[in-house]
Design a protein around this motif. Structure first.
Motif, PDB file in Angstrom:
ATOM      1  N   ARG A 120      49.422  17.092  26.391  1.00 43.68           N
ATOM      2  CA  ARG A 120      48.368  16.070  26.504  1.00 43.68           C
ATOM      3  C   ARG A 120      47.348  16.430  27.578  1.00 43.68           C
ATOM      4  N   ALA A 123      45.066  19.095  26.009  1.00 46.12           N
ATOM      5  CA  ALA A 123      44.307  18.650  24.844  1.00 46.12           C
ATOM      6  C   ALA A 123      43.362  17.505  25.160  1.00 46.12           C
ATOM      7  N   SER A 124      43.699  16.701  26.155  1.00 46.48           N
ATOM      8  CA  SER A 124      42.960  15.456  26.312  1.00 46.48           C
ATOM      9  C   SER A 124      42.493  15.188  27.748  1.00 46.48           C
ATOM     10  N   GLY A 128      38.380  15.700  29.253  1.00 45.34           N
ATOM     11  CA  GLY A 128      37.719  14.511  29.792  1.00 45.34           C
ATOM     12  C   GLY A 128      37.259  14.705  31.221  1.00 45.34           C
ATOM     13  N   ASP A 243      45.994   6.083  28.672  1.00 44.45           N
ATOM     14  CA  ASP A 243      46.442   6.677  27.412  1.00 44.45           C
ATOM     15  C   ASP A 243      47.627   7.625  27.573  1.00 44.45           C
ATOM     16  N   HIS A 244      47.844   8.128  28.782  1.00 47.08           N
ATOM     17  CA  HIS A 244      48.884   9.148  28.933  1.00 47.08           C
ATOM     18  C   HIS A 244      49.887   8.836  30.050  1.00 47.08           C
TER      19      HIS A 244
END
Lengths: 267, 267
Positions: A120, A123-124, A128, A243-244
């Motif tokens: 994560r 990828a994210s 950001g 989100d994580h």
């Protein structure tokens, strides 16, 4: 109270105010490291195995740096501490220091969400945080592949510590309300456990506090330039936690509790 | 403008506004790492060679961690970069990545004040930063010997980068006022060079800005506790820059310039 967790007794390690203090302090650590990482472009190449050939290794460049760091730090007892978990269990080396004896605080378990966390993060979280406000996508720069990968190690380690702190939270909650959790665990009711450990008000407060911190630590008070770029995007930081970090912490809590009745072993 | 120094051309690397931006940004890096280090007690034992026996090494524990980290990071080109200098030149290993070619920006020199920096860091900076406001001297804790030494590496590396940036400052000033510096260098007039490179107003502003930053980054906005401890002592941070960082940066500038007329080699 010290800023580092006191694991000298179970009562102290499982005190909810003590854990809460730790989690708040860890937000600063995560933010400091992310702000440092965000100085560099994403440098996506370093995350692809094979994209940068490394003699004798099939790892991506970033993973090689993380693996090598874990090899080193395992020798100085990093992974003896009950709040530290390796990304590469195969990297563990012999200690060069005498082993420490920690009190039994956590129930024996094999919960380790570092692999999911790393996926994560790459990828994210990174896309950001590295796409800073008002800046175009920055080009890769092989001059800072090493700097980026080194900063990643610090980010990943602090995030890992944060999510695996869920074990202390879970153990503490289990002891406070044992009958309720035993019933949920025996029913394998993960959704019920998740509901029992969730406090929406606390979660909202965490996100609110993170926004303030990203604002404070990401500003440059003395630059004196009207267009001084912010060091990190506050929205990206909040999104990372929402989100994580918070969801993975809860997965750690749930999976830890699911193992809480197995065997009779303390870790 | 990127937050990392652009060494792709000499003109960019030696632009004084660019260097100034770098130095200001580096203050944040130094502060973030010091705040992290200050979570742990001084742990003086880790700085004494022999106090913690290490198989196959006569180094202090802290030095062993720094040496091992440099061994690792030398493989991923850290010390290829013209703004990075090792504390242990004997730790340098073969690269695992292709060598990078940087433009010639600095004159050939062997100026490296890391040894002096480390001595001052251990003797003066750390005791100041680890004795936090309103707290009694904290007891050593072998549980965080590793954490303290790992945090030291980050502090020392960022401070080293800061003081050796003096080379870029010096080269830039030399090019702007060559005749004046050539005369001072030929007369071996170190005091005269020191005077020529000193701007008392800028130094005062640096200290003032550091105080503000230590206040901002050292606060805990969301703790909501009246007695929330500050994460770092602002006075200790200001003293570190005033007594060590700024003076050592100037020593680097002076000694770099003293080598500026030797030979005809660019680094």
């Amino acid at each position: 109270m010290d800023a580092t967790i006191d694991l000298s007794t179970a009562a102290q390690a499982l005190s909810l105010p003590h854990i809460r203090h730790q989690l708040i302090r860890l937000e600063d650590t995560v933010l400091f490291h992310l702000i440092e990482r965000a100085q560099f472009p994403l440098n996506a190449t370093i995350y692809h195995p094979g994209a940068i050939p490394i003699p004798g290794s099939h790892l991506s460049f970033s993973d090689w740096v993380l693996h090598s760091t874990e090899q080193l730090q395992s020798q100085i007892r990093r992974y003896q501490s009950p709040d530290e978990y390796p990304f590469f269990p195969d990297a563990m080396q012999e200690l060069i220091l005498p082993e420490l004896v920690y009190p039994q605080v956590l129930w024996q378990n094999d919960v380790n969400y570092n692999s999911e966390l790393k996926t994560r993060y790459v990828a994210s979280v990174l896309p950001g945080c590295c796409a800073q406000t008002g800046r175009a996508e920055r080009a890769e720069a092989q001059e800072n592949y090493g700097s980026a990968a080194t900063a990643d190690v610090l980010c990943l380690q602090s995030l890992s510590r944060r999510i695996h702190f869920g074990k202390f939270v879970a153990e503490s909650k289990f002891r406070q309300d044992t009958a309720r959790y035993v019933a949920l665990i025996q029913a394998e009711d993960r959704a019920g456990i998740d509901e029992a450990i969730t406090d929406a008000k606390v979660e909202a407060k965490v996100l609110e506090r993170l926004r303030v911190k990203a604002e404070m630590y990401g500003a440059d008070p003395g630059l004196g330039e009207a267009d001084a770029p912010r060091k990190i995007d506050g929205e990206a930081v909040v999104a990372m936690y929402r989100d994580h970090v918070i969801p993975l912490t809860k997965v750690v809590e749930v999976e830890y509790l699911m193992q809480r009745l197995r065997g009779t072993e303390w870790e």
